[in-house]
Design a protein around this motif. Structure first.
Motif, short mmCIF file in Angstrom:
data_model
loop_
_atom_site.label_atom_id
_atom_site.label_comp_id
_atom_site.label_asym_id
_atom_site.label_seq_id
_atom_site.Cartn_x
_atom_site.Cartn_y
_atom_site.Cartn_z
N THR A 5 2.94 -2.41 -20.51
CA THR A 5 2.59 -1.55 -21.63
C THR A 5 1.09 -1.41 -21.77
N HIS A 6 0.70 -0.37 -22.46
CA HIS A 6 -0.72 -0.17 -22.76
C HIS A 6 -1.04 -0.60 -24.19
N TYR A 7 -0.01 -0.81 -25.00
CA TYR A 7 -0.27 -0.97 -26.42
C TYR A 7 0.26 -2.27 -26.98
N ASP B 286 8.79 -0.37 -17.54
CA ASP B 286 7.51 0.27 -17.27
C ASP B 286 7.19 1.30 -18.36
N GLU B 287 6.31 0.93 -19.24
CA GLU B 287 5.86 1.79 -20.33
C GLU B 287 7.02 2.42 -21.10
N THR B 288 7.97 1.56 -21.42
CA THR B 288 9.12 2.05 -22.18
C THR B 288 8.68 2.55 -23.56
N SER C 64 0.83 -1.21 0.00
CA SER C 64 0.00 0.00 0.00
C SER C 64 0.86 1.25 0.00
N ILE C 65 0.19 2.32 -0.38
CA ILE C 65 0.84 3.62 -0.23
C ILE C 65 0.02 4.36 0.81
N GLY C 66 0.66 4.78 1.89
CA GLY C 66 -0.09 5.35 3.00
C GLY C 66 -1.09 4.31 3.51
N GLU C 67 -2.35 4.71 3.62
CA GLU C 67 -3.38 3.80 4.11
C GLU C 67 -4.01 3.01 2.96
N ARG C 68 -3.63 3.37 1.73
CA ARG C 68 -4.38 2.87 0.59
C ARG C 68 -3.75 1.63 -0.03
N PRO C 69 -4.47 0.49 0.03
CA PRO C 69 -3.93 -0.72 -0.58
C PRO C 69 -3.91 -0.60 -2.10
N ILE C 70 -2.80 -1.00 -2.71
CA ILE C 70 -2.71 -0.93 -4.18
C ILE C 70 -2.56 -2.35 -4.74
N LEU C 71 -1.57 -3.08 -4.23
CA LEU C 71 -1.39 -4.45 -4.70
C LEU C 71 -2.15 -5.37 -3.75
N PHE D 257 12.37 3.00 -15.79
CA PHE D 257 11.31 3.81 -15.18
C PHE D 257 10.33 4.36 -16.22
N GLN D 258 9.07 4.47 -15.77
CA GLN D 258 8.09 5.16 -16.59
C GLN D 258 8.46 6.65 -16.66
N TYR D 259 8.88 7.21 -15.54
CA TYR D 259 9.32 8.61 -15.51
C TYR D 259 10.72 8.70 -14.91
N ASP E 215 8.61 4.64 -0.31
CA ASP E 215 7.27 5.19 -0.08
C ASP E 215 6.18 4.12 0.08
N TYR E 216 6.48 2.92 -0.35
CA TYR E 216 5.44 1.88 -0.32
C TYR E 216 5.70 0.93 0.84
N SER E 217 4.61 0.46 1.42
CA SER E 217 4.84 -0.53 2.48
C SER E 217 4.20 -1.86 2.08
N PRO F 192 -5.54 -1.16 -17.09
CA PRO F 192 -5.92 0.25 -17.14
C PRO F 192 -5.07 1.13 -16.23
N ASN F 193 -5.14 2.42 -16.47
CA ASN F 193 -4.41 3.39 -15.64
C ASN F 193 -4.80 3.21 -14.19
N GLY F 194 -3.81 3.29 -13.34
CA GLY F 194 -4.09 3.29 -11.91
C GLY F 194 -4.34 1.92 -11.29
N THR F 195 -4.11 0.84 -12.02
CA THR F 195 -4.34 -0.48 -11.43
C THR F 195 -3.18 -0.92 -10.56
N GLY F 196 -2.05 -0.25 -10.67
CA GLY F 196 -0.93 -0.59 -9.77
C GLY F 196 0.27 -1.20 -10.47
N LYS F 197 0.38 -1.01 -11.79
CA LYS F 197 1.50 -1.59 -12.53
C LYS F 197 2.83 -0.96 -12.11
N SER F 198 2.86 0.37 -12.09
CA SER F 198 4.10 1.03 -11.67
C SER F 198 4.39 0.76 -10.19
N THR F 199 3.31 0.70 -9.43
CA THR F 199 3.48 0.39 -8.01
C THR F 199 4.19 -0.96 -7.84
N LEU F 200 3.76 -1.93 -8.62
CA LEU F 200 4.40 -3.24 -8.56
C LEU F 200 5.90 -3.11 -8.81
#
Ligand SMILES: Nc1ncnc2c1ncn2[C@@H]1O[C@H](COP(=O)(O)OP(=O)(O)OP(=O)(O)O)[C@@H](O)[C@H]1O
Ligand SMILES: [Mg+2]
Lengths: 252, 475
Positions: free
Chosen positions: A203-205, A171-173, A13-20, A87-89, A55-57, A38-46
């Motif tokens: 990737t998205h594509y 990640d989204e190279t 999770s990040i903070g209180e929010r579970p992602i994976l 990295f994506q960014y 930042d992730y616990s 889709p965006n925001g599903t947690g791919k970069s988080t993984l």
């Protein structure tokens, strides 16, 4: 499985929010696995959780790199154990040239005080830059500073090729690459494919996967893999979109 | 008489050295002014050095000035109040004269300096070396060809005694004793340092170098340097310093005066790497005559508190002054540094580039002073201050006082503050660098363009010191 990257029931999770959420996936050496979702599903988080981002616990689960746990290790230890993240960014490092940066990364992998063969290093660096069609002037430029989106991605792949990890997460190279660059970067990755390296390509594509043909394709949804298949899954997904996954999940 | 005493003391020191295996430096000082400061301590130092009456008077007068001046805590840090002047030892020497061959240097001292790489760097790229151990030089040597050209490289005692016609004229003139409290203190108790004269037109290609080592606890090192570059001559001088980690505070308070006569060039390079309990309070100023150039390259990596603002008085038409400085303030350190440019003639130019890095609870302050009066024309100043913060507790302040009058003069001032972000550190660590390596790479990147201006050997040393500091800053 000693020759795999094995992620099991990972909750992070990040903070209180579970992602994976109970995320599991195995990438054997020698294979290329793609993750789409889709965006925001947690791919970069993984990718960042695997790389040890502070930042992730992690609440539970494991990630074994060739049988060794990498969760909880410092990012540099994970990196030296053989995990590379494109990295994506990517960050900019002002004042540090690409040549010095990659050199420092290589020296960090050597035994303390071991001699560094600068001549061989530059020969290899130039050969790989040529392969990626990067101007040699780039060696003197500061890491990612003022780079275009596509140049940053190429620079990530250059580092990947120089550091030769056991497992690489991309990640989204493909995002930000023009058509020619996409082909060149893919060729670079393809040349690295082999029995000693495993790839996780986010990737998205579908187009990227025409160049880097995956062994497996996984669909990620809300923090976990919900569907896996062969390379045709990517084509199917491109045609049908994610709504199909949603309905499938609802009926399951 | 004193000559004989010194020789005797030297022999004794060496004998002590040979007879004892676990030789301790503290036991071997033949000359010790004791603890605390007084007129008799000042006289003791003067007597040991067998100085002429005018120097003794200069010292005593300076002591009075020192006692009369308040601590500059109205603008500077109150940490200065923690210096206990009555607990400090002001003069410690083994009674040696500086020897000219490395073999003659007492073993313990030799070992210290060998660890610092001195004989090696001398062979490789230096024109001359002086190594100071506590109050006096233990080794001093210059290439013969320079000696033949009339170059003088010695300490203040020898300089003022053997070449008064050269040095007396400028001694204490660029920085008078009353300039500030610590300049006054130095003027009262100075010992060691370099007195250098470069004759007309002589261009010394390789640098001269001095190493300063504090080895005794509760000790104050007060070296005094005066460099005179005669018309059209050129010289680069480099100084480095170290001290072991003591429990108690130690004081280093030097005075450095530079005189660049018509068309001469002086480049003065400092690597300050005192241990974290040294108060480093140094006054440095140069005078540049017509068409001359004084350039300070000043890097402060160590110390508990450094207060140092190298300056140039641009006295002759077309003179140039430059300060390139790097300050690294790690946990618990305060680097209060800057530059002063006093334009006093037409067509003079000055350039200040100051880069500071603050890590953890470290604090760096830039204090500048640029003065161009309105009676002058065609004067230019460029000031650039860049600060890098590594984590949110660190602190940086900039006080650039620039007073430029008159329509025909120009000034340019830029300042920036940047941070090394956690994302940048993570990115570098993902490539396999440890946290310390990542930070030192970021710091080296930050100072990179400035370091390129430095002499090669020096930039390598600086890079290594930054690495050591950053490694040490990671818990
Ligand atoms: N540092 C952060 N602070 C707050 N929220 C975060 C942080 N990092 C990720 N998130 C959130 O976690 C969720 C997953 O983000 P992540 O970047 O992993 O998605 P993604 O699958 O890579 O998406 P995309 O396809 O857009 O790259 C998102 O909702 C994101 O906003
Ligand atoms: Mg992402």
């Amino acid at each position: 499985m000693p020759d795999s990257l094995v992620i099991k029931n990972l909750n992070a999770s990040i903070g209180e929010r579970p992602i994976l959420k109970d995320f599991s996936l195995t990438v054997p050496k020698g294979e290329v696995h793609a993750i789409m979702g889709p965006n925001g599903t947690g791919k970069s988080t993984l990718s960042k959780v695997l790389a040890g981002h502070p930042d992730y616990s992690v609440q539970s689960g494991s990630a074994l790199l060739d049988g060794e746990e990498i969760l909880g290790l410092e990012p540099d230890v994970v990196a030296r154990a053989g995990l590379f993240l494109a990295f994506q960014y990517p960050s900019e490092i002002p004042g540090v040239t690409i040549a010095n940066f990659i050199r420092a990364a290589i020296v960090a992998r050597q035994a303390k005080g071991a001699p560094f063969d600068a001549k061989a290093y530059y020969a290899e660096l130039y050969a790989k830059m040529d392969a990626l069609k990067m101007d040699r002037k780039f060696t003197a430029r500061f890491v990612n500073e003022g780079f275009s989106g596509g140049e940053k991605k190429r620079c990530e792949i250059l580092q990947l090729m120089m550091l030769k990890p056991k497992y690489a997460v991309l990640d989204e190279t493909d995002s930000g690459l023009d058509i020619d660059a996409l082909r060149i970067v893919s060729e670079g990755v393809n040349r690295m494919r082999g029995p000693d390296t495993g790839f996780l390509v986010i990737t998205h594509y579908q187009r990227l996967l025409e160049y880097i043909v995956p062994d497996r394709v996984h669909i990620m949804w809300d923090g976990r893999i919900v569907h896996s298949g062969g390379k045709e899954l990517a084509i199917e997904l491109e045609a049908k979109g994610y709504d199909w996954v949603k309905t499938e999940l609802a009926t399951a | 008489m004193a000559e004989i005493d010194e020789n005797l003391a030297q022999r004794e020191a060496i004998e002590v050295d040979r007879s004892k295996g676990d030789f301790k430096y503290e036991e071997s000082y033949a000359f010790d002014a004791g603890v605390g400061l007084s007129a008799s301590v000042v006289d003791y130092i003067s007597k040991v050095k067998d100085e002429e009456p005018w120097i003794r008077e200069f010292r005593q007068k300076s002591l009075k000035i020192f006692e009369g001046l308040p601590m500059p805590t109205h603008w500077a840090t109150t940490d200065l109040d923690n210096i206990k002047f009555d607990k400090i030892r002001y003069y410690l020497a083994k009674g040696q004269k500086a020897v000219r061959t490395w073999e003659e240097v007492p073993d313990d001292v030799k070992k210290t300096f060998e660890r610092l790489g001195i004989p090696e760097s001398e062979r490789k790229f230096l024109a001359g070396v002086e190594a100071q151990f506590d109050s006096e030089a233990v080794y001093s040597r210059m290439k013969e060809e320079l000696e033949k050209l009339g170059v003088i490289f010695c300490g203040p005692t020898d300089g003022l005694r053997d070449h008064p016609e050269i040095f007396r004229k400028w001694f204490g003139k660029v920085i008078p004793a009353g300039d500030n409290k610590f300049a006054a203190l130095n003027s009262a108790v100075f010992s060691g340092g370099s007195f250098i004269y470069i004759p007309k037109g002589v261009k010394v290609a390789q640098p001269l170098q001095a190493y300063f080592r504090i080895n005794a606890e509760n000790f104050g090192q007060f070296e005094r340097t005066l460099i005179i570059a005669d018309e059209g001559s050129e010289v680069t001088y480099m100084e480095g310093c170290t001290a072991p980690k003591f429990e108690t505070a130690t004081l280093h308070s030097a005075v450095v005066e530079l005189v660049a006569l018509k068309g001469a060039k002086i480049q003065y390079v400092t690597v300050q790497n005192w241990s974290a309990n040294v108060f480093n309070l140094v006054t440095k100023r140069g005078v540049a005559e017509e068409g001359a150039e004084v350039r300070w390259i000043d890097c402060n990596i160590g110390s508990r508190l450094t207060m140092k603002y190298p300056g140039v008085v641009l006295r002759g038409k077309g003179a140039r002054g430059e300060v390139l400085s790097i300050a690294l303030a790690n946990d618990g350190q305060h680097q209060d540094t800057g530059a002063k440019m006093i334009h006093a003639a037409d067509d003079t130019t000055s350039n200040i580039i100051a880069k500071s890095i603050s890590v953890g609870s470290g604090r760096s302050t830039y204090r500048g002073l640029v003065h161009i009066p309105k009676t002058l024309k065609n004067c230019r100043n460029n000031t650039e201050c860049d600060a890098l913060l590594i984590n949110e507790h660190s602190r940086t302040d900039t006080y650039p006082a620039i007073s430029v009058r008159g329509q025909k003069n120009s000034v340019q001032h830029e300042a920036s503050v940047s941070k090394v972000s956690a994302e940048q550190i993570f990115y570098m660590m993902q490539r396999g660098l440890s946290e310390g390596e990542a930070m030192s790479l970021a710091v080296n990147g930050f100072v990179n363009d400035l370091v390129k201006e430095f002499p090669m050997e020096y930039s390598v040393e600086l890079k290594r010191l930054i690495e050591l500091q950053m490694e040490g800053s990671v818990g």
